[in-house]
Design an enzyme around this catalytic site. Structure first.
Site, PDB file in Angstrom:
ATOM      1  CB  VAL A 136      -0.981   0.031   1.204  1.00 43.68           C
ATOM      2  CG1 VAL A 136      -2.038  -1.052   1.068  1.00 43.68           C
ATOM      3  CG2 VAL A 136      -0.247  -0.093   2.516  1.00 43.68           C
ATOM      4  CB  SER A 137       0.517   4.510  -1.577  1.00 41.00           C
ATOM      5  OG  SER A 137       0.373   3.873  -2.821  1.00 41.00           O
ATOM      6  CB  THR A 138      -0.138   6.216   2.981  1.00 37.14           C
ATOM      7  OG1 THR A 138      -1.473   5.738   3.142  1.00 37.14           O
ATOM      8  CG2 THR A 138      -0.044   7.101   1.759  1.00 37.14           C
ATOM      9  CD  GLN A 146      -3.258   3.670   0.777  1.00 39.31           C
ATOM     10  OE1 GLN A 146      -2.108   3.350   0.519  1.00 39.31           O
ATOM     11  NE2 GLN A 146      -4.093   4.115  -0.139  1.00 39.31           N
TER      12      GLN A 146
END
Length: 180
Positions: free
Chosen positions: A9-11, A14
C-alpha cells in the site's frame, strides 16, 4: 515450486488486509509473505528487497494487482526482467495474468503502461479540479498561523476587534476568543 506473496500500500494509513487475505487464500504461507507500506514509485522497498533475497529459480510470486508491484512502467518492466532472469514467475491475481511465457511478459508490460497512463489521467483531472476550486475561492492547506503577539499589540494600541480582524485577515469571533 515455492509460492511467495507480495502486498503493498502507498501510505501507512492504508490497510494491507485485503491483499494479504487474497494471497493466503491462494496458499501463500505467512513466512513467505512480504509487504511494504511505501510508494510504488521506486523499487527500493524493504519488503520487496527481502523478497528478492528469498526467491530462487522455479519460484512463483503472487501479487493481488499489477499496480501493487510498482507504479512506473520502466520499474515494472525492470522488476519483471529481473525475476525472469532468476527463473521466477509473477502472477497477478486480479488481472488474471502471469509472466510465465513470452506472451505473459508482453501482456504485463502493456498493462503496466496502461496503468501508468490512467494514473496520469487521474492526476490531471485532480489538478484541474483543484484549479477550478481555487478559481472559485476555495483555499487549500492548513489555516494560517495567527500571530498572537501582534493581535495583543493591536488591541493594546486601542484598535477594536473589527479593525484587528480586517488587518489580520481573521474573523472577529477569533479576535475575541484569542483576547480572552
Amino acid at each position: 515450486m515455492r509460492v511467495f506473496g507480495y502486498a503493498r500500500v502507498s501510505t501507512s494509513q492504508q490497510s494491507l488486509d485485503v491483499q494479504i487475505k487474497a494471497l493466503k487464500a491462494e496458499g501463500v504461507e505467512d513466512h513467505r509473505l512480504f509487504t511494504d507500506k511505501a510508494t510504488g514509485s521506486n523499487t527500493e522497498r524493504s519488503g520487496l528487497d527481502a523478497l528478492r533475497n528469498k526467491i530462487e529459480k522455479g519460484d512463483l510470486i503472487l501479487v493481488k494487482k499489477l499496480d501493487r508491484l510498482g507504479r512506473d512502467t520502466a520499474d515494472m518492466v525492470q522488476l519483471i526482467k529481473e525475476f525472469d532472469q532468476q527463473g521466477v514467475a509473477v502472477r497477478f491475481l486480479d488481472d488474471g495474468i502471469s509472466t510465465e511465457g513470452a506472451m505473459g511478459r508482453m501482456v504485463v508490460t502493456i498493462l503496466a503502461a496502461v496503468a501508468e497512463a490512467e494514473r496520469a489521467r487521474i492526476l490531471e483531472r485532480t489538478n484541474e479540479g483543484r484549479l477550478e476550486a481555487k478559481n472559485k475561492g476555495i483555499q487549500f492547506g492548513r489555516k494560517p498561523h495567527i500571530d498572537r503577539e501582534k493581535l495583543k499589540a493591536l488591541h493594546q494600541a486601542g484598535k477594536g476587534a473589527t479593525e484587528i480582524a480586517k488587518e489580520m485577515g481573521i474573523g472577529r469571533s477569533t479576535v475575541y476568543k484569542l483576547l480572552n
